[in-house]
Design an enzyme around this catalytic site. Sequence first.
Site, PDB file in Angstrom:
ATOM      1  N   ALA B 124      89.307   3.088 -95.315  1.00 18.89           N
ATOM      2  CA  ALA B 124      87.713   2.593 -94.911  1.00 18.89           C
ATOM      3  C   ALA B 124      88.365   1.430 -93.910  1.00 18.89           C
ATOM      4  CB  ALA B 124      87.260   1.871 -96.151  1.00 18.89           C
ATOM      5  N   THR B 125      89.447   0.687 -94.138  1.00 17.25           N
ATOM      6  CA  THR B 125      89.678  -0.395 -93.168  1.00 17.25           C
ATOM      7  C   THR B 125      89.807   0.142 -91.704  1.00 17.25           C
ATOM      8  OG1 THR B 125      91.066  -1.533 -94.672  1.00 17.25           O
ATOM      9  CG2 THR B 125      91.421  -2.185 -92.634  1.00 17.25           C
ATOM     10  N   ASN B 204      82.296  -5.237-102.983  1.00 11.72           N
ATOM     11  CA  ASN B 204      83.579  -4.895-103.762  1.00 11.72           C
ATOM     12  C   ASN B 204      83.603  -5.955-104.887  1.00 11.72           C
ATOM     13  OD1 ASN B 204      84.127  -6.249-101.544  1.00 11.72           O
ATOM     14  ND2 ASN B 204      86.116  -5.951-101.790  1.00 11.72           N
ATOM     15  N   SER B 252      86.119   5.801 -98.372  1.00 11.36           N
ATOM     16  CA  SER B 252      87.531   5.687 -98.756  1.00 11.36           C
ATOM     17  C   SER B 252      87.999   6.575-100.018  1.00 11.36           C
ATOM     18  CB  SER B 252      87.618   4.105 -99.241  1.00 11.36           C
ATOM     19  OG  SER B 252      88.794   3.897 -99.871  1.00 11.36           O
ATOM     20  N   HIS B 254      90.399   6.516-102.002  1.00 15.15           N
ATOM     21  CA  HIS B 254      90.975   6.159-103.228  1.00 15.15           C
ATOM     22  C   HIS B 254      90.052   5.255-104.242  1.00 15.15           C
ATOM     23  CE1 HIS B 254      92.151   1.593-102.460  1.00 15.15           C
ATOM     24  NE2 HIS B 254      91.973   1.925-101.355  1.00 15.15           N
ATOM     25  N   THR B 292      98.136  13.328 -86.697  1.00 11.82           N
ATOM     26  CA  THR B 292      98.102  14.553 -87.382  1.00 11.82           C
ATOM     27  C   THR B 292      97.232  14.280 -88.782  1.00 11.82           C
ATOM     28  OG1 THR B 292     100.081  15.360 -86.722  1.00 11.82           O
ATOM     29  CG2 THR B 292      99.316  16.191 -88.835  1.00 11.82           C
ATOM     30  N   CYS B 378      92.303  -8.394-101.777  1.00 15.17           N
ATOM     31  CA  CYS B 378      92.549  -9.057-100.472  1.00 15.17           C
ATOM     32  C   CYS B 378      92.795 -10.483-100.301  1.00 15.17           C
ATOM     33  CB  CYS B 378      91.579  -8.502 -99.236  1.00 15.17           C
ATOM     34  SG  CYS B 378      90.488  -7.128 -99.615  1.00 15.17           S
TER      35      CYS B 378
END
Lengths: 111, 454
Positions: B124-125, B204, B252, B254, B292, B378
């Site tokens: 997501a970042t 979050n 995202s 995870h 890739t 974070c």
Amino acid sequence: MATPSRTEIISLFRSLLRSARQFPDYNIREYTKRRTIDAFRDSKTLSDPSSIAAAFSDGQSQLQIGYVAWTKIQVVVNDVLIKCASYIATVIDCRGARDLSRRKPFTEKPP
Amino acid sequence: MASKIISATIRRSLSPRTLPHIRPLSTAAAVTAAAEPYDETAGISMKGVKISGRPLYLDMQATSPVDPRVLDAMLPYFVSRYGNPHSRTHLYGWESDEAVEAARAQVANLINASPKEIVFTSGATECNNISVKGVMHFYKEKKKHVITTQTEHKCVLDSCRHLQQEGFDVTYLPVKSDGLIDLNELRSSIRTNTGLVSVMAVNNEIGVIQPMEEIGQICKEFNIPFHTDAAQALGKIPIDVNKWNVSLMSLSGHKVYGPKGVGALYMRRRPRIRVEPQMNGGGQERGIRSGTVPTPLVVGMGAACELAMKEMEYDEKRVTELKDRLLNGIRAKLDGVVVNGSTESRYAGNLNLSFAYVEGESLLMGLKEVAVSSGSACTSASLEPSYVLRALGVDEDMAHTSIRFGIGRFTTEEEIDKAVELTVNQVEKLREMSPLYEMVKEGIDIKSIQWSQH
């Protein structure tokens, strides 16, 4: 497929619970047990034979995946690591012989 | 000869007796609930802390465990079908490509989009970076203004700061004390040269759900692209890109019980939104993100999204029950517990509590058997309280004692009960030692005290 009989459904339920017990991780073990029980309880009221058959085959496919993944990992990881070990050993062997002959003393700066 | 010794040692250490990941993991709750066959009687000692077993995991907003069904879907692409999906000449490439396209459809189904609108990224970042910087750089001739909120994720705020250094204008909308933005303020801060509105769907840290449909309506009215960071919202609340009228959405892997290292960016095709790519290279993913595509991770994310669609209702009901159990359990034994953020417009699995008259660091140090977080992962490296709580207007002392409990699909009732017990014990112990709490009990109002300077 034909509508499953009562004994088939109960045996699927038991196999799912038995496989759930094999998970080493506490959270996943509890979740699998609880989800199986809740799923069977919720589909108890199904009366339409095609939806019963669909739910039954869904349960069977869950039996295939799930715990099989965890047992597969142990086999695969073992296998891969052992292969890696012998590969690393051969590389060290060849590298060592080549480098020793070529290495210059540490007083010289590397290129 | 050295190689023989090395391989022998490795072979010995690989025997089933000593392979660490076969040993069943015992958690603190399981130790109390049932006797485990392999007891780690010595406990775990790490960073100077000694605990009896692995902690209870109540930090689902930081990351989530990989569902075994997802792992099962990923394994073939690590072991046997390991081709590069961009190899057009052989079966390995074709089957990899097929898997990537199937995963794309699974992700698109969850958000009611078309598979052609999904671009896979590394998380997501990266999606947020592409959205904020990519859009503004593409339209930089005409559009110079970005609107975002003060409670966004650090990557969005940092990208906006980067844009400010390049000469763009950024408006950081304040939030009300319940964490939601004021729609009238949004409306009044829109200018003719506004290029992007970025508001995250589910926060979050505090878990509030912003009024996405209303914001989408405003953006449609003024014809401004609407970007949302839906990393925490995916699989938890129903998402519909057409109802919300979003042009860009960051997802995202995870956070939905999938693997780490993968994410997806939704980019609307009608009307088409264009971005300048941040990763240049061979033109993969329609030129938006070269590199890739990691087939196993992408397949995992697709499987996780499909599972989320099936299990959303069941998980939501269960998570709400567990949240009520946690909150009522704590409130029954303690007073001075404040829930940060709106209680109505909230995702149940994110419970951010502040405990009055308790010092935050010591509370966290005492809660070592429960894996919780204060603030977001974070910002927890620095010592200052979270900027999100500061934006809510929470007092400094309450912001320091905030704890975020994250409840997810795999949390059990016993874990919640144990977490309640540990939290209550720790808070009571700290309050007993606290002179401030004694004064409050006697009836003195803390705010009216004149502290003398020494």
